[in-house]
Scaffold this motif. Structure first.
Motif, short mmCIF file in Angstrom:
data_model
loop_
_atom_site.label_atom_id
_atom_site.label_comp_id
_atom_site.label_asym_id
_atom_site.label_seq_id
_atom_site.Cartn_x
_atom_site.Cartn_y
_atom_site.Cartn_z
N THR A 253 6.37 -26.71 -12.44
CA THR A 253 7.14 -26.34 -13.64
C THR A 253 7.70 -27.55 -14.39
O THR A 253 8.06 -27.44 -15.56
CB THR A 253 8.33 -25.42 -13.26
N SER A 256 6.01 -28.62 -17.83
CA SER A 256 6.34 -27.74 -18.95
C SER A 256 7.73 -28.05 -19.48
O SER A 256 7.96 -28.02 -20.70
CB SER A 256 6.26 -26.28 -18.51
N ARG A 257 8.65 -28.36 -18.60
CA ARG A 257 10.01 -28.72 -19.04
C ARG A 257 10.01 -30.02 -19.82
O ARG A 257 10.68 -30.16 -20.84
CB ARG A 257 10.93 -28.82 -17.82
N ARG A 259 7.41 -31.28 -21.44
CA ARG A 259 6.73 -31.00 -22.70
C ARG A 259 7.67 -30.34 -23.70
O ARG A 259 7.59 -30.58 -24.92
CB ARG A 259 5.53 -30.10 -22.43
N GLY A 260 8.58 -29.52 -23.19
CA GLY A 260 9.54 -28.83 -24.05
C GLY A 260 10.68 -29.71 -24.54
O GLY A 260 11.50 -29.26 -25.34
N PRO A 277 -2.02 -32.58 -16.07
CA PRO A 277 -1.30 -32.04 -17.23
C PRO A 277 -1.54 -32.82 -18.52
O PRO A 277 -1.68 -32.22 -19.58
CB PRO A 277 0.17 -32.09 -16.80
#
Length: 346
Positions: A253, A256-257, A259-260, A277
């Motif tokens: 996870t 994704s964090r 990237r955000g 990734p």
């Protein structure tokens, strides 16, 4: 490099049997690329001449034996000619010791020119690990070769995509060796290299996230104890030294964090943990056309005494010498190198 001076970049041609010459020639045909820097290709005149002919490139070739001979005129491709292969007889699109020896010589020359101050940094086209091994090169990867040639002890591989920045604790080693190499000392050094990277990019107060090695970051020792014994102590050491560090966090996870926007850079424990990734976001394959339509992402070796940026893909023998190679990553690598040199003020 002062703010008023355009940086001189050495672009190592890579394996001459692969896509390196083509993506280099294609990138340097873009006026915006050559307006931002002064590029000189470190390679072989005959290979670059054949490449320009294959592409029907508008560029003219200017072969030199020293960087001082370069004129950097618009429409001209400067080539520091090592004359170490004969393009007419070189096996194309395949592994050969001849190409491996040549590719290694381009890297070695780039290092020498950086150390002498003749160029400000290097951008590297891809090499082939099998070809290097066939040529008897001890280290098969760019990162390890550059570290050995410069006697650099603390170094790391950084991947930069449009949405993620990932630096690696280990890279080109067998997966079974990784747990032994993920030590408190090594993780701590890479955290500091991550901070060094972000400072160089203008983010002195970077948010650094550290991956766990094991599933669920070890689940409090249930799936492995490397987090407890090595990674957490390294993170705590870095925090005591004033760095803004988080983790270890589960890798499934964390990206994704990041990237955000929650984190600026991620410290990955091993090669594929960090590469997957970045390349999933940056690479696009069109199955119908059978071609890569996107190859975004670059590789930076952090910790060297000079800047090295590279494309983030291989020699692509299946696409080499056909005039169809995608130069996106090379264009991006040159742009990143130019920006980082400007931020450093070297």
């Amino acid at each position: 490099m002062t703010a008023s001076r355009v940086p001189v970049l050495g672009i190592t041609m890579g394996d001459p049997a692969g896509v390196g010459p083509e993506i280099t020639a294609k990138a340097l045909a873009h006026p915006e690329v050559t307006a931002a820097c002064r590029p000189v290709v470190i390679g072989d005149r005959s290979v670059m001449a054949a490449t320009l002919a294959l592409l029907r490139s508008p560029l003219t070739l200017h072969a030199v034996k020293s960087v001082a001979e370069c004129t950097f005129e618009p429409g001209r491709l400067e080539c520091f000619d090592l004359a170490n292969v004969d393009c007419a007889t070189l096996p194309k699109s395949t592994v050969s010791a001849e190409a491996g020896r040549a590719a290694y010589a381009y890297i070695e020359t780039g290092v020498r020119l950086c150390q002498a101050g003749a160029i400000d940094g290097i951008v590297t086209a891809p090499v082939n690990k099998e070809a290097l091994a066939a040529a008897g090169v001890q280290h098969a990867g760019h990162t390890e070769i550059l570290a050995r040639l410069t006697n650099t002890k603390d170094f790391a591989m950084l991947l930069m995509g449009k949405e993620l920045k990932v630096i690696h604790v280990t890279t080109h080693v067998a997966l079974r060796r990784v747990p032994d190499l993920v030590t408190r000392e090594r993780v701590g050094r890479v955290i500091h290299l991550a901070q060094q990277t972000m400072t160089g990019l203008g983010r002195p107060r970077a948010r650094i996230a550290v991956c766990g090695l094991n599933p669920h970051a070890g689940e409090d020792g249930l799936f492995g104890d490397e987090e407890k014994t090595q990674i957490i102590p390294a993170v705590e050491d870095a925090r005591r030294q004033g760095l803004d560090v988080y983790g270890p966090l589960p890798a499934d996870t964390l990206f994704s964090r990041a990237r955000g926007g929650e984190f600026d850079i991620v410290v990955a424990m091993y090669h594929d943990q960090g590469h997957v990734p970045v390349k999933t976001l940056g690479f696009t394959f069109d199955q119908a056309a059978g071609t890569w339509t996107g190859l975004s992402g670059v590789n930076v070796t952090v910790g060297l005494p000079f800047l090295r940026v590279s494309v983030d893909h291989g020699t692509a023998f299946d696409r080499a010498w056909k005039g169809i190679a995608n130069p996106e990553s090379m264009i991006e690598a040159i742009a990143v190198a130019t920006h980082m040199l400007g931020a450093r003020g070297d």
